[in-house]
Design an enzyme around this catalytic site. Structure first.
Site, PDB file in Angstrom:
ATOM      1  N   CYS A   1       0.795  -1.239   0.000  1.00  0.00           N
ATOM      2  CA  CYS A   1       0.000   0.000   0.000  1.00  0.00           C
ATOM      3  C   CYS A   1       0.831   1.295   0.000  1.00  0.00           C
ATOM      4  O   CYS A   1       0.582   2.168  -0.833  1.00  0.00           O
ATOM      5  CB  CYS A   1      -0.975   0.041   1.166  1.00  0.00           C
ATOM      6  SG  CYS A   1      -1.380  -1.521   1.905  1.00  0.00           S
TER       7      CYS A   1
ATOM      8  N   ARG B   1       6.266 -11.554   5.202  1.00  0.00           N
ATOM      9  CA  ARG B   1       5.737 -11.440   6.561  1.00  0.00           C
ATOM     10  C   ARG B   1       6.358 -12.505   7.430  1.00  0.00           C
ATOM     11  O   ARG B   1       6.437 -13.656   7.032  1.00  0.00           O
ATOM     12  CB  ARG B   1       4.220 -11.602   6.559  1.00  0.00           C
ATOM     13  CG  ARG B   1       3.559 -10.421   5.895  1.00  0.00           C
ATOM     14  CD  ARG B   1       2.070 -10.499   5.985  1.00  0.00           C
ATOM     15  NE  ARG B   1       1.516  -9.403   5.218  1.00  0.00           N
ATOM     16  CZ  ARG B   1       0.230  -9.282   4.922  1.00  0.00           C
ATOM     17  NH1 ARG B   1      -0.621 -10.192   5.344  1.00  0.00           N
ATOM     18  NH2 ARG B   1      -0.198  -8.254   4.222  1.00  0.00           N
TER      19      ARG B   1
ATOM     20  N   GLN C   1       1.075 -10.883  -3.808  1.00  0.00           N
ATOM     21  CA  GLN C   1      -0.358 -10.577  -3.786  1.00  0.00           C
ATOM     22  C   GLN C   1      -0.811  -9.992  -5.118  1.00  0.00           C
ATOM     23  O   GLN C   1      -0.071  -9.257  -5.752  1.00  0.00           O
ATOM     24  CB  GLN C   1      -0.655  -9.519  -2.717  1.00  0.00           C
ATOM     25  CG  GLN C   1      -0.489  -9.999  -1.304  1.00  0.00           C
ATOM     26  CD  GLN C   1      -0.803  -8.886  -0.327  1.00  0.00           C
ATOM     27  OE1 GLN C   1      -0.383  -7.745  -0.521  1.00  0.00           O
ATOM     28  NE2 GLN C   1      -1.526  -9.209   0.725  1.00  0.00           N
TER      29      GLN C   1
ATOM     30  N   ASP D   1      -2.424  -7.353  -5.779  1.00  0.00           N
ATOM     31  CA  ASP D   1      -2.787  -6.241  -4.921  1.00  0.00           C
ATOM     32  C   ASP D   1      -3.121  -5.009  -5.760  1.00  0.00           C
ATOM     33  O   ASP D   1      -2.368  -4.657  -6.659  1.00  0.00           O
ATOM     34  CB  ASP D   1      -1.584  -5.930  -4.031  1.00  0.00           C
ATOM     35  CG  ASP D   1      -1.980  -5.240  -2.758  1.00  0.00           C
ATOM     36  OD1 ASP D   1      -3.189  -5.041  -2.546  1.00  0.00           O
ATOM     37  OD2 ASP D   1      -1.087  -4.902  -1.970  1.00  0.00           O
TER      38      ASP D   1
ATOM     39  N   HIS E   1      -4.800  -0.867  -5.426  1.00  0.00           N
ATOM     40  CA  HIS E   1      -5.318   0.218  -4.600  1.00  0.00           C
ATOM     41  C   HIS E   1      -6.077   1.182  -5.496  1.00  0.00           C
ATOM     42  O   HIS E   1      -5.527   1.669  -6.481  1.00  0.00           O
ATOM     43  CB  HIS E   1      -4.174   0.904  -3.860  1.00  0.00           C
ATOM     44  CG  HIS E   1      -3.552  -0.006  -2.849  1.00  0.00           C
ATOM     45  ND1 HIS E   1      -2.461  -0.774  -3.135  1.00  0.00           N
ATOM     46  CD2 HIS E   1      -3.939  -0.334  -1.594  1.00  0.00           C
ATOM     47  CE1 HIS E   1      -2.174  -1.521  -2.077  1.00  0.00           C
ATOM     48  NE2 HIS E   1      -3.056  -1.279  -1.135  1.00  0.00           N
TER      49      HIS E   1
ATOM     50  N   LYS F   1     -13.631  -4.261   6.309  1.00  0.00           N
ATOM     51  CA  LYS F   1     -13.383  -5.007   5.073  1.00  0.00           C
ATOM     52  C   LYS F   1     -14.525  -5.961   4.752  1.00  0.00           C
ATOM     53  O   LYS F   1     -15.323  -6.311   5.614  1.00  0.00           O
ATOM     54  CB  LYS F   1     -12.082  -5.795   5.192  1.00  0.00           C
ATOM     55  CG  LYS F   1     -12.101  -6.792   6.335  1.00  0.00           C
ATOM     56  CD  LYS F   1     -10.877  -7.687   6.304  1.00  0.00           C
ATOM     57  CE  LYS F   1     -10.986  -8.733   7.406  1.00  0.00           C
ATOM     58  NZ  LYS F   1     -10.046  -9.824   7.277  1.00  0.00           N
TER      59      LYS F   1
ATOM     60  N   HIS G   1      -8.369  -0.908  -0.678  1.00  0.00           N
ATOM     61  CA  HIS G   1      -7.345  -1.954  -0.815  1.00  0.00           C
ATOM     62  C   HIS G   1      -8.077  -3.219  -1.218  1.00  0.00           C
ATOM     63  O   HIS G   1      -9.086  -3.552  -0.608  1.00  0.00           O
ATOM     64  CB  HIS G   1      -6.654  -2.266   0.511  1.00  0.00           C
ATOM     65  CG  HIS G   1      -6.088  -1.091   1.222  1.00  0.00           C
ATOM     66  ND1 HIS G   1      -4.743  -0.933   1.413  1.00  0.00           N
ATOM     67  CD2 HIS G   1      -6.674  -0.041   1.824  1.00  0.00           C
ATOM     68  CE1 HIS G   1      -4.527   0.170   2.102  1.00  0.00           C
ATOM     69  NE2 HIS G   1      -5.682   0.730   2.368  1.00  0.00           N
TER      70      HIS G   1
HETATM   71 ZN   LIG Z   1      -3.230  -2.118   0.676  1.00  0.00          ZN
END
Ligand SMILES: [Zn+2]
Ligand SMILES: [Zn+2]
Length: 640
Positions: A331, A360, A378, A380, A382, A462, A508
């Site tokens: 992010c 992680r 990911q 991912d 945004h 979420k 996100h």
């Molecule tokens: Zn994010």
């Protein structure tokens, strides 16, 4: 005389001192009185609403499994006098009990313990609830140090608070417990002990290592059989086993736990998956971005990760500019791309998308194959937009989710809206706006959903989408989070139509979750038999004898020109063995090439089910496969 209102709306008088169970159906194993789970022996002090808890509903299974845990510990105490018992909760699909035995036990003892449990069930011993003072509880558990420790820490919620301690006794055996329980051991109709493991008392490495015995319990023997079958099926589909057999990936010791390498076949599989997802994002108006794997500590301070997420991050590396952290999330990098120039309302919504690799530091004990790892990529994105655009953007994400997951054969998601947890970086007002946007989008989508209080991420509420796989297991895949916090922290702005500066909102979202975890789910969902477009190897050519190899190579070259992925088995094995090897490799199509095929110019096509079709012209075969792969069909072509 209290009046009980029953589930069907009828009400009935309960004579003074009579237990609630006396007015409930015989199958009930516990009761819900004014929403509280209680024993059938519970005597309501006043008017109340009462419902039966049946063995096959969620609460019923919980009670059954918890009761089975008692019987397990009781059986072990009978077989090994001097056993100290610690705790035994119900868990998903079963229960366990942590015990300190005076002798070494192994898996081979499980049968004996189970046999003793059956005797206790045969005897149909009543579970008797008792309320003891703390002093009496100490007395009762004089030779049980773990129970005494629990009594000492009453506030843990393991036993009722205050001076009164509740105990459940069947026959001469007691356990500290809040209940409720089945009325008697005879109600345990279907259980089985599964395995042994070690577990530290209180999960603390400095405390004694106990023996944890796992079991499963169900409402009826047929449910138990179905569960054991599901387990067997899941074991056959285990992605770690199939990943090895199909030569997709491995986790060499030198890399460290939770870190995986993808082999050539896995690389092709990932390319298919990643290309599909990336191209579809471009079609839907997303932009692709690329970001590095590490960044200075100031970025993580601003984002709030160091304050709220540090325990999941790898320790920093130092150089002359200070500390650098490996990224646990993408992010903040996307925020920096947004902030690289002054943005106007005309630039919004901006949808920044990346297959972003993150790291992680998951607990060692939590790691599991590719499902829980330390380095992952990911899908991912945004979305940065104006507050007015928010609901439409979330709706478009839901839409994209259903399209992408539908391609893999996943449908009818179980959707959960999680509101903000206690630990958060946003104000209650922002949290409320974010929750409202997600809820509006859900309402407009018409998709059914459940509410989960306090289970959101630290920067926002979420929506999660869970999907059921081919053998009925639920997987949480998609997450959509709505965030007013990071735009504030990074002072993100856009110039509005009014020429003033405004704060955008950020969504996100990851649809597959991580490529690694999603791959594991896909492998188990398909049992390794991927649809053609995802299959690393699509056609296996099996020459009958050496003299047919040349021709097989020629056909393979033509398949490759058409964009397909063929392989020729040039080994010296028999045709039968080569065909079996192709089946084990889950090759979607097998072509056996001998004199007849070379002479006639047509093929005998064998699909994964073992169906053989003769006299298929080569060009028709190629055209059919190209179409099957291009349309990402889930079923194989039939050549009649
Ligand atoms: Zn994010
Ligand atoms: Zn209990």
């Amino acid at each position: 005389m209290p009046t009980l209102t029953l589930a069907d709306g009828r009400s009935t008088e309960l004579p003074e001192g009579e237990p609630v169970g006396s007015v409930l159906p015989g199958q009930a194993i516990a009761a819900r009185v004014d929403g509280e789970l209680v024993d059938l022996s519970y005597v309501p002090p006043a008017d109340a609403k009462a419902e039966p808890v049946l063995p096959n509903e969620a609460d019923g299974l919980h009670v059954l499994r918890h009761s089975a845990a008692h019987v397990l510990a009781q059986a072990v105490c009978d077989l090994w006098p001097g056993t100290r018992y610690a705790i035994g909760p119900p868990v998903q699909d079963g229960f366990y009990y942590d015990l300190e035995l005076p002798a070494q036990v192994s898996e081979s003892d499980l049968e004996r313990i189970e046999a003793r449990m059956r005797e206790i069930v045969e005897a149909d011993q009543p579970f008797v609830r008792e309320e003891l003072s703390r002093a009496d509880a100490f007395e009762r558990f004089a030779d049980q140090p773990y129970k005494r420790e629990i009594v000492e820490s009453l506030e843990d919620g393991e036993v009722a608070g205050g001076e009164v301690v509740t105990v459940y006794r069947n026959d001469g055996w007691s356990d500290l417990c809040l209940g409720p329980h089945v009325p008697s051991t005879g109600r345990l109709k279907a259980f089985k002990l599964m395995k042994l493991a070690g577990a530290y008392w209180r999960g603390d490495e400095t405390r004694p290592m106990l023996t944890r015995i796992y079991g499963t319990a169900w409402a009826a023997p047929k449910d138990l059989r179905a569960y054991l079958q599901r387990l067997e099926e899941a074991e056959k589909r285990d992605h770690r086993k199939l990943g090895r057999e199909l030569d997709l990936f491995s986790n060499p010791d030198e890399l460290g736990p939770g870190l995986w390498v993808w082999h050539p076949k896995g690389g092709i599989f990932r390319k298919q998956l990643e290309d599909y997802v990336r191209d579809l994002h471009l079609e839907r108006g997303y932009d692709l971005v690329v970001t590095p794997h590490i960044a200075r500590s100031v970025l993580w301070e601003t984002s709030g990760h160091l304050a709220k997420f540090a325990e999941n991050m790898y320790p920093p590396m130092q150089d002359e500019q200070g500390d650098y952290y490996v990224k646990p999330m993408n992010c903040p990098f996307h925020v920096l791309i947004y902030r690289s120039q002054v943005r106007s309302y005309r630039d919004l919504p901006m949808r920044l998308s990346e297959l972003g690799t993150i790291y992680r530091h998951e607990r060692l004990g939590a790691l599991h194959g590719l499902l829980r790892i330390r380095g992952m990529t990911q899908d991912d994105s945004h979305i940065i937009c104006t507050p007015d655009q928010l609901v439409d953007e979330i709706l478009a994400v839901f839409d994209l989710t259903l399209e992408i997951l539908g391609t893999f054969g996943f449908g009818e998601p179980i959707i959960k809206l999680s509101t903000l947890p206690g630990q958060t970086i946003v104000t209650p007002e922002m949290a409320e706006k974010a929750t409202e946007a997600l809820m509006n989008a859900l309402e407009r989508s018409g998709l059914p959903y459940q509410l989960a209080e306090g289970e959101g991420a630290f920067y926002g509420p979420k929506v999660d989408f869970d999907f059921r796989d081919a053998i009925g297991r639920l997987w949480q895949l998609t997450t959509v989070q709505c965030d007013f916090g990071l735009p504030e922290r990074f002072e993100m702005e856009y110039v509005g139509q009014d020429n003033e500066r405004h704060r955008p909102v950020m969504v996100h979202r990851a649809i597959l979750g991580s490529i690694e975890r999603f791959s594991a789910v896909l492998i188990e969902h398909y049992g390794g038999a991927f649809p053609l477009w995802l299959s690393p190897e699509q056609v296996r050519l099996v020459p009958v004898a050496d003299r047919h190899v040349e021709h097989a190579r020629g056909l393979a070259a033509r398949l490759r020109e058409a964009g397909l992925r063929p392989e020729v088995d040039e080994s010296a094995e028999t045709v039968g063995k080569k065909v079996r090897a192709a089946q084990l490799a889950k090759a979607p199509y097998v072509l056996v090439i001998g004199d007849k095929e070379i002479g006639s110019g047509v093929l005998t096509v064998r699909d994964r089910e073992g169906t053989e079709t003769k006299d298929v012209p080569f060009d028709a075969f190629v055209a059919a496969l190209v179409d099957e792969a291009a349309t990402r069909r889930l079923t194989q072509t039939r050549f009649e």
